[in-house]
Design a protein around this motif. Structure first.
Motif: not given
Length: 192
Positions: A82-84, A106-113, A72-73
């Protein structure tokens, strides 16, 4: 007016604390800025920025940690959050430095949540879990995934997250679109 002095001082490369203190004491006037010299040449500005990004841009890259199962970034080297849209913008800006896998992660971490029932996902995730600071992540997550997939020529990496992406999109379509204007709206100022 103070903002103009601030901007001018920054452009001229002055130490703002010293200048502001001097103005406050009446030892300097804002027009004194005009008589100062920049510590670099105009032509060097672009190279200075490019050099800095080249040297420090990868300090925004993070490896999986805790609840963040994918690369992630972060917005700056000292952050762990990790901010959107910070991650999306940083990922796009640093593509030439190899950020694509970190943008994708990063996007995958958000999608996972994403909550599949409601489409909700917080706008700030940390290794210890979601933070309450941001009520909901913005639709830029879908754009970030598309940009990462295109940069890596690998759209299939997001196939496992199709349900989450659809839930996220549905959330914005059903809860955030203003009927009168057709525009999307934020929950509060923290989402802007």
């Amino acid at each position: 007016m103070a903002l103009n002095f601030y901007c001018l001082a920054r452009c001229l490369g002055l130490p703002l604390g010293v200048f502001a203190f001097s103005v406050g004491l009446g030892l300097a006037q804002p027009h004194d800025l005009l008589h100062q010299q920049k510590p670099w040449k105009e032509a060097d500005d672009e190279e200075l920025v490019r050099s800095y990004v080249q040297d420090f841009g990868n300090q925004t890259f993070r490896e999986p940690d805790g609840h963040l199962h994918f690369k992630y970034l972060v917005p700056a080297g000292y952050y762990q959050q990790l901010w959107d849209w910070d991650s999306m913008i940083t990922g796009v800006a640093l593509l030439s430095l190899g950020s694509a896998p970190y943008l994708a992660g990063s996007m995958m971490n958000f999608f996972s949540a994403v909550d599949l029932t409601t489409g909700m996902v917080k706008g700030c995730l940390t290794p210890s879990g979601a933070q309450k600071a941001i009520y909901h992540a913005k639709p830029v997550l879908l754009a970030g995934a598309w940009i990462a997939a295109k940069a890596m020529d690998n759209y299939d990496q997001f196939r496992p997250f199709l349900s989450q992406m659809l839930a996220l999109d549905n959330y914005w379509e059903t809860t955030r679109r203003d009927a009168a204007t057709g525009l999307y709206r934020w929950h509060d100022q923290m989402e802007s």
